[in-house]
Design a protein around this motif. Structure first.
Motif, PDB file in Angstrom:
ATOM      1  N   VAL A   1      12.324   4.771 -10.011  1.00  0.00           N
ATOM      2  CA  VAL A   1      13.568   4.414 -10.343  1.00  0.00           C
ATOM      3  C   VAL A   1      14.575   5.330  -9.866  1.00  0.00           C
ATOM      4  O   VAL A   1      15.598   5.067  -9.342  1.00  0.00           O
ATOM      5  CB  VAL A   1      13.665   4.396 -11.901  1.00  0.00           C
ATOM      6  N   ASP A   2      14.340   6.423  -9.551  1.00  0.00           N
ATOM      7  CA  ASP A   2      15.136   7.573  -9.308  1.00  0.00           C
ATOM      8  C   ASP A   2      15.260   7.242  -7.571  1.00  0.00           C
ATOM      9  O   ASP A   2      16.572   7.346  -7.091  1.00  0.00           O
ATOM     10  CB  ASP A   2      14.491   9.094  -9.285  1.00  0.00           C
TER      11      ASP A   2
ATOM     12  N   ARG B   1       8.432   2.316  -0.314  1.00  0.00           N
ATOM     13  CA  ARG B   1       8.176   2.923  -1.350  1.00  0.00           C
ATOM     14  C   ARG B   1       8.983   2.458  -2.916  1.00  0.00           C
ATOM     15  O   ARG B   1       8.405   2.645  -3.971  1.00  0.00           O
ATOM     16  CB  ARG B   1       8.708   4.492  -1.345  1.00  0.00           C
ATOM     17  N   SER B   2       9.784   1.848  -2.777  1.00  0.00           N
ATOM     18  CA  SER B   2      10.730   1.269  -3.873  1.00  0.00           C
ATOM     19  C   SER B   2       9.815   0.132  -4.756  1.00  0.00           C
ATOM     20  O   SER B   2      10.162   0.128  -5.780  1.00  0.00           O
ATOM     21  CB  SER B   2      11.966   0.764  -3.273  1.00  0.00           C
TER      22      SER B   2
ATOM     23  N   ASN C   1       3.677  10.052  -7.161  1.00  0.00           N
ATOM     24  CA  ASN C   1       5.038  10.511  -8.035  1.00  0.00           C
ATOM     25  C   ASN C   1       5.141   9.723  -9.372  1.00  0.00           C
ATOM     26  O   ASN C   1       6.132  10.340 -10.027  1.00  0.00           O
ATOM     27  CB  ASN C   1       6.106  10.305  -7.203  1.00  0.00           C
ATOM     28  N   GLY C   2       4.578   8.755  -9.640  1.00  0.00           N
ATOM     29  CA  GLY C   2       4.723   8.107 -10.895  1.00  0.00           C
ATOM     30  C   GLY C   2       5.877   6.812 -10.975  1.00  0.00           C
ATOM     31  O   GLY C   2       6.634   7.035  -9.867  1.00  0.00           O
ATOM     32  N   LEU C   3       6.160   6.342 -12.053  1.00  0.00           N
ATOM     33  CA  LEU C   3       7.116   5.233 -12.018  1.00  0.00           C
ATOM     34  C   LEU C   3       8.637   5.715 -12.094  1.00  0.00           C
ATOM     35  O   LEU C   3       9.538   4.914 -11.590  1.00  0.00           O
ATOM     36  CB  LEU C   3       6.644   4.181 -13.066  1.00  0.00           C
TER      37      LEU C   3
ATOM     38  N   ALA D   1       0.883  -1.370   0.143  1.00  0.00           N
ATOM     39  CA  ALA D   1      -0.071  -0.168   0.007  1.00  0.00           C
ATOM     40  C   ALA D   1       0.829   1.366   0.132  1.00  0.00           C
ATOM     41  O   ALA D   1       0.465   2.266  -0.663  1.00  0.00           O
ATOM     42  CB  ALA D   1      -0.771   0.083   1.134  1.00  0.00           C
ATOM     43  N   ARG D   2       1.958   1.095   0.789  1.00  0.00           N
ATOM     44  CA  ARG D   2       2.902   2.379   0.783  1.00  0.00           C
ATOM     45  C   ARG D   2       3.474   2.669  -0.770  1.00  0.00           C
ATOM     46  O   ARG D   2       3.845   3.720  -1.225  1.00  0.00           O
ATOM     47  CB  ARG D   2       3.904   2.342   1.696  1.00  0.00           C
ATOM     48  N   HIS D   3       3.954   1.685  -1.326  1.00  0.00           N
ATOM     49  CA  HIS D   3       4.362   1.866  -2.749  1.00  0.00           C
ATOM     50  C   HIS D   3       3.257   2.246  -3.479  1.00  0.00           C
ATOM     51  O   HIS D   3       3.694   3.059  -4.617  1.00  0.00           O
ATOM     52  CB  HIS D   3       4.730   0.236  -3.213  1.00  0.00           C
ATOM     53  N   LEU D   4       2.090   1.751  -3.578  1.00  0.00           N
ATOM     54  CA  LEU D   4       0.912   2.063  -4.127  1.00  0.00           C
ATOM     55  C   LEU D   4       1.009   3.485  -4.167  1.00  0.00           C
ATOM     56  O   LEU D   4       0.691   4.444  -5.199  1.00  0.00           O
ATOM     57  CB  LEU D   4      -0.264   1.242  -4.021  1.00  0.00           C
TER      58      LEU D   4
END
Length: 292
Positions: free
Chosen positions: A166-167, A181-182, A160-162, A151-154
């Motif tokens: 990557v960043d 988040r990763s 912020n977008g994909l 859920a945190r990643h979602l």
């Protein structure tokens, strides 16, 4: 009839995905699904917590061929954006056995490596000599925490977008467990520029649907994930269970497996009392009693 095989090959293409592995020792094969949650690298067998203390790889290779590897999406193994479930890890392990020419093997899983072991046994019972389930993950807190991680990643990608994923991955050396988040594709993003480029271009709606499906496939119960209860109850495979006792490795998960797996050996030793002196010898004794 078993030859000593060490550093046979660092990588193999399994199910279209690069798999980093190593083979240590000689004797009947043990396919070892690494511990470490979403950081399941082969080094975890010697570097992580209780496994570092027990030194299994100081003992097992003297009598067994230990096949250790980075689970897909982890370490230096590759990955693929798809709704990854336990069968995907089964295919990786079975493919690695095929690559090395082993028809059958003992299976040893640590932590989140235990569900692929039971799923493997459900899918390919004829290839499984025995199962060793060390600190199996499970319990309500484990399920909830894993779902919260996704859920945190979602939430992060929605805001912020994909490209931001990557960043973020390239800004630190943390894994999905350490920085939710990763997301679950940290390893391939970090190690493979082509994968990262394709990842950024992925349709966001389709990607979110994959995440939902992946959570449902991996973390759908408050017991021990992997093979279902009916599949476990139908198994006739020698099994050895060493319980953990914390939020990720609930003792109830180990006991559930013991109740479902007919004739399983349950090592009733508290985690803090598990040692190099009382665990590796029992594992070797158990394996010695299993026919090959």
């Amino acid at each position: 009839n078993y030859k000593k095989r060490t550093n046979v090959m660092p990588y193999a293409q399994i199910d279209g995905i690069r798999t980093r592995y190593n083979v240590v020792g000689s004797g009947p094969p043990i396919l070892m699904y690494a511990p470490g949650g979403f950081n399941a690298r082969l080094e975890q067998w010697t570097e992580l917590g209780v496994y570092k203390r027990l030194k299994l790889l100081d003992h097992l290779p003297s009598e067994y061929t230990c096949i250790i590897f980075d689970r897909r999406e982890n370490g230096e193994s590759g990955g693929r954006v798809e709704a990854v479930g336990w069968p995907h890890f089964v295919r990786q392990g079975a493919g690695l056995l095929d690559e090395l020419g082993f028809d059958k093997a003992h299976l040893l899983g640590g932590c989140m490596g235990c569900p692929p072991v039971t799923a493997f046994a459900a899918a390919h019972a004829e290839r499984v000599l025995s199962m060793i389930l060390f600190w199996p993950v499970g319990g309500p807190k484990y399920r909830i925490n894993c779902q919260l991680r996704f859920a945190r990643h979602l939430s992060f990608i929605e805001e912020n977008g994909l490209q931001a994923v990557v960043d973020l991955v390239h800004s630190h050396d943390l894994n999905f467990s350490q920085d939710p988040r990763s997301g679950p594709w940290v390893g391939p993003i970090r190690n493979d520029p082509d994968f990262a480029k394709k990842y950024v271009a992925y349709d966001l709606v389709a990607y979110k649907n994959i995440l939902f499906a992946m959570v449902g496939a991996l973390f759908d119960r408050d017991t021990a994930p992997g093979a279902g209860a009916e599949e476990l109850l139908a198994m006739d495979i020698p099994s050895f269970i060493v319980p953990g006792d914390d939020d990720a490795h609930a003792k109830s998960a180990a006991m559930y497996l013991h109740e479902c797996l007919r004739g399983s050996v349950y090592v009733d030793i508290a985690p803090k009392e598990q040692s190099e002196e009382n665990i590796p010898p029992r594992i070797i004794e158990f394996l010695g009693g299993v026919g090959v």
